[in-house]
Motif scaffolding. Structure first.
Motif, PDB file in Angstrom:
ATOM      1  N   ARG A 186       0.861  -1.188   0.000  1.00  0.00           N
ATOM      2  CA  ARG A 186       0.000   0.000   0.000  1.00  0.00           C
ATOM      3  C   ARG A 186       0.895   1.236   0.000  1.00  0.00           C
ATOM      4  O   ARG A 186       1.677   1.454   0.929  1.00  0.00           O
ATOM      5  N   GLY A 187       0.752   2.036  -1.053  1.00  0.00           N
ATOM      6  CA  GLY A 187       1.567   3.232  -1.171  1.00  0.00           C
ATOM      7  C   GLY A 187       3.028   2.867  -1.316  1.00  0.00           C
ATOM      8  O   GLY A 187       3.405   1.923  -2.030  1.00  0.00           O
ATOM      9  N   SER A 188       3.881   3.582  -0.626  1.00  0.00           N
ATOM     10  CA  SER A 188       5.324   3.329  -0.698  1.00  0.00           C
ATOM     11  C   SER A 188       5.809   2.488   0.473  1.00  0.00           C
ATOM     12  O   SER A 188       7.016   2.290   0.649  1.00  0.00           O
ATOM     13  N   THR A 225      -2.762  -9.290   4.388  1.00  0.00           N
ATOM     14  CA  THR A 225      -4.160  -8.912   4.181  1.00  0.00           C
ATOM     15  C   THR A 225      -5.024 -10.134   3.904  1.00  0.00           C
ATOM     16  O   THR A 225      -4.619 -11.045   3.186  1.00  0.00           O
ATOM     17  N   HIS A 226      -6.206 -10.133   4.495  1.00  0.00           N
ATOM     18  CA  HIS A 226      -7.224 -11.148   4.194  1.00  0.00           C
ATOM     19  C   HIS A 226      -8.512 -10.436   3.801  1.00  0.00           C
ATOM     20  O   HIS A 226      -8.821  -9.366   4.322  1.00  0.00           O
ATOM     21  N   GLU A 227      -9.266 -11.077   2.886  1.00  0.00           N
ATOM     22  CA  GLU A 227     -10.576 -10.534   2.520  1.00  0.00           C
ATOM     23  C   GLU A 227     -11.665 -11.218   3.333  1.00  0.00           C
ATOM     24  O   GLU A 227     -11.693 -12.456   3.425  1.00  0.00           O
ATOM     25  N   LEU A 228     -12.519 -10.415   3.925  1.00  0.00           N
ATOM     26  CA  LEU A 228     -13.713 -10.943   4.581  1.00  0.00           C
ATOM     27  C   LEU A 228     -14.742 -11.222   3.495  1.00  0.00           C
ATOM     28  O   LEU A 228     -15.252 -10.300   2.862  1.00  0.00           O
ATOM     29  N   SER A 263     -11.522  -9.852  15.458  1.00  0.00           N
ATOM     30  CA  SER A 263     -10.485  -9.855  16.490  1.00  0.00           C
ATOM     31  C   SER A 263      -9.928 -11.258  16.714  1.00  0.00           C
ATOM     32  O   SER A 263      -8.713 -11.450  16.862  1.00  0.00           O
ATOM     33  N   ALA A 264     -10.805 -12.262  16.728  1.00  0.00           N
ATOM     34  CA  ALA A 264     -10.362 -13.641  16.926  1.00  0.00           C
ATOM     35  C   ALA A 264      -9.501 -14.103  15.761  1.00  0.00           C
ATOM     36  O   ALA A 264      -8.457 -14.756  15.955  1.00  0.00           O
ATOM     37  N   PHE A 265      -9.919 -13.769  14.552  1.00  0.00           N
ATOM     38  CA  PHE A 265      -9.139 -14.168  13.382  1.00  0.00           C
ATOM     39  C   PHE A 265      -7.791 -13.461  13.358  1.00  0.00           C
ATOM     40  O   PHE A 265      -6.755 -14.065  13.064  1.00  0.00           O
ATOM     41  N   ARG A 266      -7.786 -12.167  13.665  1.00  0.00           N
ATOM     42  CA  ARG A 266      -6.530 -11.400  13.678  1.00  0.00           C
ATOM     43  C   ARG A 266      -5.546 -11.979  14.700  1.00  0.00           C
ATOM     44  O   ARG A 266      -4.343 -12.083  14.435  1.00  0.00           O
ATOM     45  N   VAL A 288      -2.845 -10.766  11.346  1.00  0.00           N
ATOM     46  CA  VAL A 288      -3.332 -10.006  10.195  1.00  0.00           C
ATOM     47  C   VAL A 288      -2.995  -8.530  10.370  1.00  0.00           C
ATOM     48  O   VAL A 288      -3.133  -7.981  11.468  1.00  0.00           O
ATOM     49  N   ASP A 289      -2.568  -7.885   9.278  1.00  0.00           N
ATOM     50  CA  ASP A 289      -2.345  -6.438   9.311  1.00  0.00           C
ATOM     51  C   ASP A 289      -3.626  -5.675   8.999  1.00  0.00           C
ATOM     52  O   ASP A 289      -3.939  -4.678   9.642  1.00  0.00           O
ATOM     53  N   ASP A 290      -4.379  -6.133   7.987  1.00  0.00           N
ATOM     54  CA  ASP A 290      -5.637  -5.463   7.674  1.00  0.00           C
ATOM     55  C   ASP A 290      -6.579  -6.398   6.910  1.00  0.00           C
ATOM     56  O   ASP A 290      -6.184  -7.465   6.441  1.00  0.00           O
ATOM     57  N   PHE A 291      -7.833  -5.967   6.824  1.00  0.00           N
ATOM     58  CA  PHE A 291      -8.880  -6.698   6.117  1.00  0.00           C
ATOM     59  C   PHE A 291      -9.435  -5.833   4.993  1.00  0.00           C
ATOM     60  O   PHE A 291      -9.438  -4.603   5.087  1.00  0.00           O
TER      61      PHE A 291
END
Length: 238
Positions: free
Chosen positions: A186-188, A194-197, A217-220, A225-228
């Protein structure tokens, strides 16, 4: 002799059919009432008061308190088609003024009617409510997630790598499914995990307050995970 009699009978039958009067085919009786009539009849049976804000061959809008229910029959002719951007503009306008709008398509009502009806009830009437803090989140088998989503999610299940469920004691009341990890830059900055919900829903007769937050929260926690990322069905609001 028997063969001659059969041939004569066949000849007479053919003559009778040839000269029989031709009757125009009768149209098949529709087994289902028109879409808008069906929705309004269901609202009345549930004791839900509404007013018609507009009626048109292409769309009908019913007002239920602070909710606008926009009914969209399946187009039968090219002139019945609406501007494809109209739903997004109306949803944006509703959000700006603090109201809600649902765009209900005829095929959705016909194909997933039980889920649609329950979701509408959840929006306009008091329903069973559970707080996520009283539940437990944990991974579940794919088969369990698929069966739950098929019964409770408007669009049914889809292929997923991971599935998590919320349990109220021993009862499964909500499910979320996710893709496998992707490294996305993402960006520089550096690549992020990353995971897709893909899917989330609670039991269709229930509202689980904070359910999606607890499942994420449980999955992270389990997967670092950094982000969804996800998609939202804006037919049911923003």
């Amino acid at each position: 002799m028997r063969g001659a009699l059969l041939a004569l009978a066949g000849h007479l039958l053919a003559e009778a059919l040839l000269h029989a009067p031709v009757q125009a085919p009768r149209p098949l009786a529709s087994r289902e009432p028109p879409f808008v009539d069906s929705v309004e009849a269901w609202l009345r049976t549930r004791g839900i008061n509404y007013q018609a804000a507009s009626r048109d061959r292409r769309e009908t809008t019913l007002v239920i308190d602070n909710l606008r229910l926009r009914l969209l029959p399946t187009p039968r002719r090219s002139e019945d088609c609406l501007d494809p951007g109209s739903s997004a503009r109306l949803t944006d306008a509703a959000e700006a003024e603090g109201s809600s709008i649902i765009h209900l398509h005829e095929d959705t009502w016909r194909q997933r009617g039980n889920i649609v009806r329950q979701r509408l009830l959840n929006r306009v009437q008091a329903t069973q409510r559970v707080f996520a803090r009283k539940t437990t989140a944990r991974p579940i088998d794919a088969a369990v997630a698929i069966a739950f989503l098929d019964e409770h999610h408007l669009w049914g299940p889809t292929n997923a790598k991971y599935a998590y469920g919320l349990f109220l004691r021993d009862d499964l009341i909500a499910v979320a499914t996710f893709t496998k990890r992707k490294l996305v830059k993402r960006g520089s900055g550096s690549k992020r995990r990353t995971h897709e919900l893909l899917r989330f829903c609670a039991r269709r007769d229930m509202r689980v307050v904070g359910g999606i937050t607890k499942l994420l929260s449980a999955f992270r926690k389990d997967r670092d995970v950094d982000d969804f990322v996800t998609n939202i069905d804006r037919d049911w609001g923003g």
